[in-house]
Enzyme design. Structure first.
Site, PDB file in Angstrom:
ATOM      1  N   ARG A 166     -53.118  45.155 -18.788  1.00  0.00           N
ATOM      2  CA  ARG A 166     -51.998  46.037 -18.493  1.00  0.00           C
ATOM      3  C   ARG A 166     -50.662  45.305 -18.618  1.00  0.00           C
ATOM      4  O   ARG A 166     -49.617  45.942 -18.719  1.00  0.00           O
ATOM      5  CB  ARG A 166     -52.142  46.615 -17.088  1.00  0.00           C
ATOM      6  N   LYS A 184     -49.421  47.161 -21.170  1.00  0.00           N
ATOM      7  CA  LYS A 184     -50.171  48.201 -21.883  1.00  0.00           C
ATOM      8  C   LYS A 184     -49.798  49.583 -21.381  1.00  0.00           C
ATOM      9  O   LYS A 184     -49.637  50.521 -22.147  1.00  0.00           O
ATOM     10  CB  LYS A 184     -51.665  47.951 -21.639  1.00  0.00           C
ATOM     11  N   GLU A 201     -44.509  50.988 -37.653  1.00  0.00           N
ATOM     12  CA  GLU A 201     -45.651  50.514 -36.882  1.00  0.00           C
ATOM     13  C   GLU A 201     -46.046  49.089 -37.309  1.00  0.00           C
ATOM     14  O   GLU A 201     -46.354  48.233 -36.473  1.00  0.00           O
ATOM     15  CB  GLU A 201     -46.832  51.481 -37.041  1.00  0.00           C
ATOM     16  N   GLU A 248     -44.590  42.303 -31.878  1.00  0.00           N
ATOM     17  CA  GLU A 248     -45.046  42.279 -30.485  1.00  0.00           C
ATOM     18  C   GLU A 248     -46.094  41.194 -30.234  1.00  0.00           C
ATOM     19  O   GLU A 248     -46.132  40.634 -29.150  1.00  0.00           O
ATOM     20  CB  GLU A 248     -45.494  43.657 -29.974  1.00  0.00           C
ATOM     21  N   LYS A 276     -46.073  46.013 -34.712  1.00  0.00           N
ATOM     22  CA  LYS A 276     -47.314  45.272 -34.476  1.00  0.00           C
ATOM     23  C   LYS A 276     -47.057  43.784 -34.643  1.00  0.00           C
ATOM     24  O   LYS A 276     -47.446  42.977 -33.822  1.00  0.00           O
ATOM     25  CB  LYS A 276     -48.321  45.743 -35.511  1.00  0.00           C
ATOM     26  N   ASN A 302     -47.850  49.662  -7.236  1.00  0.00           N
ATOM     27  CA  ASN A 302     -47.490  49.838  -8.644  1.00  0.00           C
ATOM     28  C   ASN A 302     -46.475  50.970  -8.686  1.00  0.00           C
ATOM     29  O   ASN A 302     -46.724  52.025  -8.120  1.00  0.00           O
ATOM     30  CB  ASN A 302     -48.754  50.190  -9.446  1.00  0.00           C
ATOM     31  N   GLY A 303     -45.343  50.751  -9.340  1.00  0.00           N
ATOM     32  CA  GLY A 303     -44.305  51.793  -9.404  1.00  0.00           C
ATOM     33  C   GLY A 303     -42.975  51.217  -8.963  1.00  0.00           C
ATOM     34  O   GLY A 303     -42.799  49.990  -8.923  1.00  0.00           O
ATOM     35  N   CYS A 352     -48.190  46.773 -13.548  1.00  0.00           N
ATOM     36  CA  CYS A 352     -48.945  46.274 -12.403  1.00  0.00           C
ATOM     37  C   CYS A 352     -50.345  46.871 -12.318  1.00  0.00           C
ATOM     38  O   CYS A 352     -50.549  48.037 -12.653  1.00  0.00           O
ATOM     39  CB  CYS A 352     -48.208  46.615 -11.119  1.00  0.00           C
ATOM     40  N   HIS A 364     -27.536  49.522 -47.571  1.00  0.00           N
ATOM     41  CA  HIS A 364     -26.428  49.837 -46.666  1.00  0.00           C
ATOM     42  C   HIS A 364     -26.342  48.823 -45.538  1.00  0.00           C
ATOM     43  O   HIS A 364     -25.722  49.097 -44.512  1.00  0.00           O
ATOM     44  CB  HIS A 364     -26.593  51.262 -46.116  1.00  0.00           C
ATOM     45  N   TRP A 385     -46.137  43.031 -12.776  1.00  0.00           N
ATOM     46  CA  TRP A 385     -45.219  42.978 -13.915  1.00  0.00           C
ATOM     47  C   TRP A 385     -43.834  43.168 -13.318  1.00  0.00           C
ATOM     48  O   TRP A 385     -43.506  44.249 -12.818  1.00  0.00           O
ATOM     49  CB  TRP A 385     -45.573  44.089 -14.898  1.00  0.00           C
TER      50      TRP A 385
END
Ligand code: G6P
Length: 607
Positions: free
Chosen positions: A27, A602, A481, A488, A485, A101-102, A2, A504, A75
């Protein structure tokens, strides 16, 4: 996560609020809204979906009247993304509006309490209880009421509150979620981060936990929950406004990929003097450094992947056991940690909830914490024992690139600094490594100058359903990574595998035409990874390799992107660049919303 923005001044607030929300889009969010006091009542406009919807609804804020207002990008946590769950939330009579926010952890009990008193809730959110509580307790003094309500809330919050009764005031509070106050001429601001207000002011206060800011048009007063005034120093934000804008690039992600040579140089250069690494930020004495018997690295997401690379580097160069831990796992597993363990916390935002709490857990158990953080003055930076800032500048794309690269750069600096003190890096090797480290930005530029091959390979694979990444040792850490990348931002399913582990399980997923990206940079294990490449090729995989230019023969095995050869320790900084570009080009060809991938945020300020 948020984003909050707020304005009080003499100008029309609407256009600024919309512009500020746009700056906070990175964000991550799924709905947006604003509330303005138009002189006689609080008017809320909010909508599910992209900010574009709200912009159209309000003609970029121009149809909203009023010179005081708050805005929010949400969000979703409690309640699906919808118009009604979007912020701001009003109290029952519409006299108070809140953005948050939270997470309010005890919202259910509070909601039941208020419902029993006959108050009707409109949304599914935890935030609405705050607006309703303010109205329930309001007896004519908004500050007193907000302080009383704070006493009832458990959890984390950054809040912006306006009321119909107090048209000349915004109240802002922070506990565990970031919030800054911007100071202008006859206008003042609140925001989740500086990018939202940079166009207006560079002078800010950073609110600390349980501080309450009272904003009027002509000034800002900060108090604590006992109503004592808190005298704070202002800060001047150095970030360049253009650094937070796209500057002609189509996407922030691409701009940030291209900025990596500068970001790495800015991070390294001030810390190298006459061939020596100077890390004044670390307050530990050499004797204290020698006392540690383990290094524990804590982070989330890509920052965690830096931690995995660091594990290989530190163990090899410092001969000390290293654990790289996901913050969300670390904090709940009763970790074995004490004052003999050094903790390194890595975070771009410095606000990631799990990372911050894991850090506190390590501190409670006596561990000294060095943080590697990009956002100056963020919670992790302030609360860690030592902070080494990465000088990447503002990173806007949700998928990190330049922050990852600068975090790696700090890992090299720490390796050299500690290796020298511990005597595990001898002087010739030390000098050679420092010299190569200083050349790193130019090597990254070389790769960026030759990006067409990667673009071509992306055009071959962008329609794939699955793409696998394999590597050994540091190459494995990097493949984590590369795979993250790609998935996402392009939404292609992808997994990274330690190449030796393939047989395996995962090799059963390889079929005719499955793309496999093999990292072949780790000199000692080239023979081994080449065998793994043959194994997947035999089963139909189409392999693409990333290899160093001193091994041209790799091109005979599979199509290969070559990177300049540097020493093993520094190779991750080079090998990651083609992986970032590959993900970017694939997502671009698929027409994805690269800077704002679905469901991602973000700055992850809830656990
Ligand atoms: C989010 C971001 C990632 C980042 C992670 C950790 O998931 O999208 O890019 O790596 O959070 O964030 P931090 O700010 O702690 O580095």
């Amino acid at each position: 996560m948020c984003g909050i923005v707020g304005y009080i001044g003499y100008e029309q607030a609407g256009p600024f609020l919309l512009d500020g929300l746009e700056k906070l889009e990175y964000r991550g969010y799924d709905s947006a809204g604003v509330c303005l006091n138009n002189g006689s009542e609080l008017v809320v406009k909010k909508a599910k979906g992209k900010l574009e919807v709200l912009k159209k609804m309000t003609e970029n804020g121009s149809t909203l009247s009023g010179t005081v207002g708050i805005g929010h990008t949400r969000w979703a946590t409690h309640g699906e993304p919808s118009d009604v769950n979007a912020h701001p939330h009003l109290s029952e009579s519409g006299r108070f509006a809140v953005v948050h926010n939270g997470i309010i952890e005890n919202y259910q009990q509070l909601k039941e309490y208020l419902t029993a008193k006959g108050i009707e809730f409109r949304s599914m959110t935890d935030t609405e209880v705050i607006a309703q509580l303010i109205e329930y307790y309001y007896k004519g003094n908004l500050i007193d009421t907000v302080i009383k309500v704070l006493g009832k809330l458990e959890g984390s919050y950054a809040l912006g509150v306006i009321s119909k009764e107090n048209p000349d005031e915004i109240i802002a509070v922070r506990k565990e979620s970031p919030l800054i106050i911007g100071l202008g001429e006859n206008e003042n601001f609140i925001a989740s981060d500086v990018t939202a207000i940079l166009s207006k002011t560079r002078t800010i206060y950073r609110l600390e936990n349980n501080e309450i800011a009272i904003l009027n048009r002509d000034g800002v007063k900060i108090i604590n929950t006992d109503k004592d005034e808190v005298i704070k120093q202002t800060e001047t934000v150095e970030w360049d406004v253009s650094a937070a804008e796209k500057g002609g690039y189509e996407h922030f992600m691409f701009k940030e990929i291209m900025e990596q040579p500068k970001a790495i140089r800015d991070t390294i250069s001030p810390r190298i003097n006459n061939g020596r690494v100077i890390l004044d930020e670390i307050k530990l004495t050499p004797e204290e450094i020698k006392q540690f018997n383990r290094i524990n690295i804590i982070a989330c997401g890509s920052a965690y992947h830096v931690g995995v690379v660091a594990k290989y580097i530190f163990e090899k160069m410092l001969r000390i056991p290293v654990e790289a831990d996901l913050a969300s796992e670390f904090r709940y597993r009763d970790p074995i940690i004490n004052d003999k363990v050094l903790t390194i916390v890595i975070s771009q935002s410095g606000e990631t909830a799990d990372t911050k709490e894991a850090m506190k857990e390590a501190q409670r158990r006596g561990s000294h914490v060095i943080s590697i953080v990009n956002v100056v003055g963020s919670a992790i930076a302030i609360e860690s024992d030592d902070v080494i800032y990465t000088w990447a500048g503002p990173e806007t794309s949700v998928a990190t690139t330049k922050a990852y690269s600068t975090q790696l750069a700090v890992i090299y600096l720490i390796a050299l600094y500690f290796g020298d003190i511990l005597g595990t890096i001898v002087s010739d090797e030390y000098s050679a490594l420092v010299e190569k480290l200083e050349q790193l930005p130019d090597k990254v530029t070389e790769i960026l100058d030759n990006k067409e091959k990667i673009q071509y390979l992306a055009s071959k694979y962008f329609n794939s359903k699955d793409i696998f990444f394999i590597g050994r040792n540091i190459d494995y850490a990097l493949s984590l990574e590369g795979s993250l990348k790609l998935k996402e931002i392009s939404y292609i399913h992808s997994e990274a595998y330690a190449a030796g582990e393939l047989k395996h399980g995962t090799i059963s997923l390889i079929e005719q035409g499955t793309p496999v990206i093999a990292l072949v940079t780790h000199e000692e294990l080239i023979g081994k990874i080449v065998s793994n490449i043959e194994e997947v090729k035999t089963r139909g995989a189409e392999v693409m390799c990333i290899a160093c230019d001193d091994h041209p023969e790799i091109a005979n095995i599979a199509q290969t992107v070559f990177i300049p050869k540097v020493c093993d320790m520094l190779l991750p900084s080079l090998a990651v660049v083609p992986l970032q570009l590959f993900a970017y080009y694939v997502a671009s060809l698929k027409g994805c919303d690269i800077d704002k991938p679905r469901n991602l945020a973000k700055s992850v300020t809830v656990e």
